[in-house]
Scaffold this active site. Structure first.
Site, PDB file in Angstrom:
ATOM      1  N   SER A   1       0.861  -1.187   0.000  1.00  6.71           N
ATOM      2  CA  SER A   1       0.000   0.000   0.000  1.00  6.71           C
ATOM      3  C   SER A   1       0.893   1.231   0.000  1.00  6.71           C
ATOM      4  O   SER A   1       2.116   1.130   0.123  1.00  6.71           O
ATOM      5  CB  SER A   1      -0.900   0.003   1.224  1.00  6.71           C
ATOM      6  OG  SER A   1      -0.110   0.256   2.377  1.00  6.71           O
ATOM      7  N   LYS A   2       0.260   2.366  -0.095  1.00  6.90           N
ATOM      8  CA  LYS A   2       1.014   3.624  -0.167  1.00  6.90           C
ATOM      9  C   LYS A   2       1.960   3.795   1.029  1.00  6.90           C
ATOM     10  O   LYS A   2       2.971   4.482   0.930  1.00  6.90           O
ATOM     11  CB  LYS A   2       0.044   4.809  -0.240  1.00  6.90           C
ATOM     12  CG  LYS A   2      -0.730   4.800  -1.562  1.00  6.90           C
ATOM     13  CD  LYS A   2      -0.823   6.181  -2.183  1.00  6.90           C
ATOM     14  CE  LYS A   2      -1.157   6.094  -3.656  1.00  6.90           C
ATOM     15  NZ  LYS A   2      -2.407   6.648  -4.049  1.00  6.90           N
TER      16      LYS A   2
END
Ligand code: GLU
Length: 480
Positions: A251-252
């Site tokens: 994820s980011k």
């Protein structure tokens, strides 16, 4: 369910794969990897690789997101065959298939209202039964059908098991009594996503469905549609998702997750392809390889069962190797495209020619295009140079006087590495210093920096006139 007719699958003369992204944002690195696997599989077998945009969700799908996917595919060099297929544009065909099943008695009209379904579920829960909805309309006589809205449901088997013969996960068995009679058409007549995928894959002639394992459960339902339509099943390969270095889904939080981010970070597309291919797939101990090798080697049996971890260090390492191995023309084109992508001003023809001449001495040990450009600063900057503070320190009085005695020698030196080494060494000897002592002042004079390619390479690339000009300017340097 009918057993799978593998013979039918194997006899298909041509492999057809596809990537089917939903255009709901940027292009995720996981989508890129899935696209790459499909591309390698098809291209390595003389097959076709298709692109379908799954844009049926009108609220979430945007043209910008489709553009981002097309740009990402283009940058990654994942060329696809034929036109882009829009799933939304094919809604009529999807509905037609549902009507075909209806006519064949393999699907039925269900008139149950949401309230009735809810009441069924509540009662089932209270009685400790499965809450999967069992419609009373499944075997109802059409004569009893009311004039009311209905959905079309598939008649799925309620006994036995569905086995997904997955090339990565092995046989995955799902009990049929855990699958309800899935809705194919909503009450407004629009087809559901699950139907659209199957009809599209069938119509596009897709032989191999290689996708993220978040779709594994869908496969059981999708197989049911193939079966009732009497269509040959595709080969399934559900690949584990990508995790971050901490083992959690990428994820980011872990850093960049968009393909474009990596483009902007200056990684070559070839390195991305190489790195993404290794993300979940392996061929012995091979880490660095070309597209041709990847196409030859790529097979579903090399895909691992556990999630791959994104490793930035490894990407950088591979990137450095690809930059070093790239042909100069190719590298130049990519660096120019990178510069324009990140909004750098266009270079003059002279500068482009200079950069090209410099590539041989700046492409080693650069992990990104940005680092190549940084090393090529000496050729991209104009004289008089801005001299960085650290470099300026090496331009003291003594050093400048040494440069002063070197400059006249350069007028007649043979402009080759040997010729330049000879005059520089002679000057060093005359001043009773080691050549190493001259390197700092020369770097400062030629590049304005303390970290540069070798001074002889810079001289060779800059040429006699520019070298002499820069040394002369440095001789007069009094600080800024
Ligand atoms: N549209 C799906 C996604 O973006 C892919 C569906 C498929 O590959 O079957 O995850």
């Amino acid at each position: 369910m009918n057993p799978i007719d593998y013979q039918k699958v194997k006899n298909m003369s041509q492999v057809v794969t596809r990537i089917a992204p939903s255009p709901t944002g940027y292009m995720h690195i996981g989508t890129a990897r899935t696209a790459l696997f499909n591309w390698l599989y098809a291209r390595g077998r003389g097959g076709k690789f298709l692109l379908r945009i799954e844009d049926t969700d009108r609220e979430r799908s945007t043209p910008e997101a489709t553009d981002a996917i097309l740009r990402g595919m283009d940058w990654l060099g994942l060329d696809f065959d034929g036109e882009v297929v829009s799933q939304f544009d094919r809604a009529e065909r999807h509905a037609a298939v549902a009507h075909e099943l209806l006519a064949a008695g393999k699907a039925y009209k269900c008139f149950a209202t949401q309230d009735e379904i809810q009441a069924y579920r509540d009662a089932a829960r209270a009685e400790g039964r499965s809450t999967l909805y069992q419609s009373p309309w499944r075997d109802a006589d059409p004569a009893t059908h009311p004039d009311a809205p209905y959905v079309v449901r598939i008649k799925s088997p309620d006994q036995g098991v569905t086995v997904i013969p997955d090339q990565v996960q092995g046989d995955v068995t799902i009990r049929n009594d855990q699958l309800d009679d899935m809705v194919l058409l909503r009450s407004d007549g629009t087809p559901v996503y699950m139907l659209a995928v199957v009809v599209d894959d069938h119509d596009m002639g897709v032989t191999h469905v290689i996708r993220g394992d978040d779709h594994l459960n869908n496969a059981a339902r999708q197989m049911m549609i193939y079966t009732v339509m009497g269509w040959p099943l595709p080969v399934y390969a559900h690949i584990p998702l990508i995790h971050g270095e901490d083992g959690k889904k990428l994820s980011k939080r872990h850093g960049a997750t968009g393909v474009e981010d990596y483009q902007d970070m200056g990684y070559p597309a070839a390195a991305m392809r190489n790195y993404l291919a290794r993300l979940g797939w392996s061929h012995g101990d091979d880490e660095f390889f070309t597209d041709a090798q990847a196409m030859e080697w790529f097979d579903l049996s090399g895909i691992g069962k556990s999630a791959a971890r994104f490793d930035f260090k490894k990407l950088q390492n591979l990137s450095g190797q690809h930059i070093a191995a790239a042909a100069d023309d190719q590298l130049l084109g990519e660096i120019l495209a990178y510069r324009s992508k990140i909004g750098d001003a266009e270079l003059s023809d002279d500068k482009i020619a200079g950069l090209k001449n410099a590539l041989y001495c700046v492409k080693d040990r650069a992990k990104t295009f940005g680092e190549v450009i940084e090393k090529a600063h000496f050729i991209l900057a104009d004289a008089p140079l801005d001299i960085e503070e650290k470099a300026a320190k090496s331009l003291d009085d003594v050093s400048r006087s040494i440069l002063k005695s070197l400059t006249p020698q350069l007028h007649n030196a043979t402009w080759t590495r040997e010729g330049l080494e000879a005059v520089t060494n002679a000057v060093a000897e005359a001043h009773e210093i080691k050549f190493g002592k001259m390197a700092g002042p020369l770097r400062a004079a030629l590049a304005g920096r303390s970290v540069t390619p070798s001074v002889f390479d810079m001289m060779l690339v800059l040429g006699r006139d520019e070298t002499i000009l820069r040394l002369t300017q440095a001789e007069g340097y009094t600080g800024s």
